[in-house]
Design an enzyme around this catalytic site. Structure first.
Site, PDB file in Angstrom:
ATOM      1  NE  ARG A 111      -2.391   0.661   3.532  1.00 45.07           N
ATOM      2  CZ  ARG A 111      -2.904  -0.110   4.476  1.00 45.07           C
ATOM      3  NH1 ARG A 111      -4.041  -0.714   4.273  1.00 45.07           N
ATOM      4  NH2 ARG A 111      -2.280  -0.270   5.625  1.00 45.07           N
ATOM      5  CE1 TYR A 112       0.702   4.265   4.453  1.00 49.39           C
ATOM      6  CE2 TYR A 112       0.986   2.003   5.198  1.00 49.39           C
ATOM      7  CZ  TYR A 112       0.366   3.231   5.311  1.00 49.39           C
ATOM      8  OH  TYR A 112      -0.594   3.425   6.259  1.00 49.39           O
ATOM      9  NE  ARG A 115       6.301   2.460   4.885  1.00 47.11           N
ATOM     10  CZ  ARG A 115       5.560   3.500   5.244  1.00 47.11           C
ATOM     11  NH1 ARG A 115       4.856   3.447   6.345  1.00 47.11           N
ATOM     12  NH2 ARG A 115       5.511   4.587   4.505  1.00 47.11           N
ATOM     13  CB  CYS A 124      -1.903 -16.093  16.786  1.00 49.80           C
ATOM     14  SG  CYS A 124      -2.095 -15.109  15.297  1.00 49.80           S
ATOM     15  CB  CYS A 128      -5.794 -10.502  20.095  1.00 48.23           C
ATOM     16  SG  CYS A 128      -4.080 -11.051  20.187  1.00 48.23           S
ATOM     17  CB  CYS A 131      -7.325 -10.183  15.740  1.00 45.56           C
ATOM     18  SG  CYS A 131      -6.259 -10.440  14.310  1.00 45.56           S
ATOM     19  NE  ARG A 133      -3.128  -8.320   8.743  1.00 42.48           N
ATOM     20  CZ  ARG A 133      -1.925  -8.069   9.250  1.00 42.48           C
ATOM     21  NH1 ARG A 133      -1.302  -8.986   9.944  1.00 42.48           N
ATOM     22  NH2 ARG A 133      -1.345  -6.904   9.030  1.00 42.48           N
ATOM     23  CG  ASP A 292      -7.605  -1.173  12.853  1.00 40.59           C
ATOM     24  OD1 ASP A 292      -7.424   0.052  12.763  1.00 40.59           O
ATOM     25  OD2 ASP A 292      -6.690  -2.016  12.732  1.00 40.59           O
ATOM     26  CG  ASP A 329      -3.884   1.881   9.941  1.00 42.06           C
ATOM     27  OD1 ASP A 329      -3.773   2.531   8.885  1.00 42.06           O
ATOM     28  OD2 ASP A 329      -3.109   0.961  10.287  1.00 42.06           O
ATOM     29  CE  LYS A 336       0.541   2.299  10.946  1.00 41.40           C
ATOM     30  NZ  LYS A 336       0.822   1.863   9.556  1.00 41.40           N
TER      31      LYS A 336
HETATM   32  S1  SF4 Z   1      -3.558  -9.385  16.913  1.00 40.10           S
HETATM   33 FE1  SF4 Z   1      -4.311 -10.984  15.493  1.00 40.10          FE
HETATM   34  S2  SF4 Z   1      -2.527 -11.561  14.258  1.00 40.10           S
HETATM   35 FE2  SF4 Z   1      -1.759 -10.472  16.077  1.00 40.10          FE
HETATM   36  S3  SF4 Z   1      -1.336 -12.078  17.592  1.00 40.10           S
HETATM   37 FE3  SF4 Z   1      -3.401 -11.357  17.994  1.00 40.10          FE
HETATM   38  S4  SF4 Z   1      -4.727 -12.745  16.821  1.00 40.10           S
HETATM   39 FE4  SF4 Z   1      -2.654 -12.980  16.013  1.00 40.10          FE
END
Ligand code: SF4
Length: 369
Positions: A111-112, A115, A124, A128, A131, A133, A292, A329, A336
């Site tokens: 995108r940039y 980078r 993972c 989280c 997250c 994603r 986000d 973001d 950002k």
């Molecule tokens: S934020 Fe998302 S990608 Fe990062 S460690 Fe947590 S679950 Fe995994």
């Protein structure tokens, strides 16, 4: 600093097993049936686990689970699904940063100009709940194959304006040492790639993974940066501190990207305590992100003014080194923007007036052009 007090269910585990990241991964808690005997779940957590099964799974290492307190615990709230994840909001996105729209080849976002983001796994240690994603993380079937990554490397080879590659996922440290070193070596062999960043939450959720053996194998490929993701000082355990120390001792430059989360870390004292922990272990508080607008996270998002108010409260009180940039973001791939509390209160010709320490006003004669 003493070692983390283990959950009673893990007290008979040998120290060697507990310190072995593979043992921790093999014993992750991933089902309601396994979590129920370990944590006194609330009805909202139980409903959240049931509702999110098949969409965004949960997984918790025994180490991270041992940090849990009651239902309001800032660690537990990041890891255990809650029924509020099912409540839609007016601003819900699946891919808020438009990463998939800026993918010239699969598993790479560009995108940039200078980078690129390379996704090397979708696994993972802990998923989280905030997250960004979550549309693909946790789904092992969507992980890149070797051929996919070959396409991504070929793109980087023919795109020399990319100087900085963020190796991300999922969490790249979920891969074996051999596979991770192979990927990093392949990137380092591309002459135009100057900086490689490993984006990993392992120092937080599985610090045992930061082994001297892995770091020694990665050392030949410096400069290597690590973007990690501590959100709360409760995550600053002896094990996490030792992992950060090992990274610094092996020449990695570590920056932390926290995410502001409602009721978890959205106050100046928490941000200050986290910043002090990171600095003691040679990690720089880098960004404090607005959460986000991912579907399922509305209950965790804070109003934008909370971020600038935290910065306002910290400025002058603690070292500037401990204060992260506050960034939003922009949804839709706008990039950002960093926000700071407004300190200039007047501008009259060559004279600018600022609000400084204690709220006092200070005049500065602007040299002009
Ligand atoms: S934020 Fe998302 S990608 Fe990062 S460690 Fe947590 S679950 Fe995994």
């Amino acid at each position: 600093m003493s070692a983390t007090v283990r959950h009673p269910a893990f007290r008979s585990v040998s120290d060697a097993q507990w310190s072995d990241w593979r043992w921790q991964l093999r014993h992750r808690v991933t089902t309601l049936a396994d979590l129920e005997p370990l944590v006194d779940l609330t009805p909202e957590e139980r409903a959240g686990i049931e509702a999110r099964a098949g969409t965004f799974p949960f997984a918790i290492t025994p180490y991270y689970l041992s940090l849990f307190g009651g239902p309001d615990c800032p660690v537990r709230r990041q890891a255990v699904p809650h029924v509020a994840e099912c409540e839609p909001s007016a601003d819900d996105w699946s891919d808020p940063l438009a990463e998939d729209d800026h993918a010239p080849v699969e598993h790479l976002t560009h995108r940039y100009p200078d980078r690129a983001l390379l996704y090397v796994t979708h696994t993972c240690p802990v998923y989280c709940r905030h997250c960004t994603r979550q549309r693909k993380v946790g789904d092992a079937r969507s992980a890149p194959s070797r051929a996919d990554l070959d396409d991504a490397f070929a793109y980087l080879e023919r795109t020399p304006q990319v100087r900085d590659v963020l190796v991300s996922g999922g969490d790249p440290l979920s891969l074996s040492d051999d596979r991770l070193v192979e990927i990093v070596a392949r990137l380092r062999a591309i002459p135009s790639v100057e900086v490689i960043r490993l984006c990993t939450r392992n120092p937080v959720t599985l610090p045992q993974r930061i082994t001297p053996a892995l770091l020694e194998r990665l050392r030949p490929y410096h400069p290597l940066y690590v973007n990690t993701h501590f959100n709360h000082p409760k995550e600053g355990t002896a094990e996490a501190a030792a992992a950060l120390d090992r990274l610094a001792d092996h020449g990695f430059v570590v920056g932390n990207q926290m995410v502001l989360l409602r009721g978890i870390n959205d106050d100046p004292e928490t941000v200050a305590a986290l910043g002090r922990f990171l600095l003691r272990h040679r990690a720089r508080p880098y960004y404090m992100f607005q959460c986000d607008p991912v579907a399922g996270t509305a209950h965790l998002r804070t109003p934008v003014h909370v971020g600038t108010e935290i910065l306002d409260a910290l400025r002058g009180r603690i070292s500037g080194l401990a204060i992260p940039h506050f960034a939003v973001d922009l949804p839709g791939g706008g990039g950002k923007v960093t926000l700071a509390p407004p300190r200039q209160v007047a501008h009259d010709g060559a004279v600018r007036t600022f609000r400084g320490r204690g709220g006092r006003l200070f005049r500065v004669l602007d040299p002009g052009s």
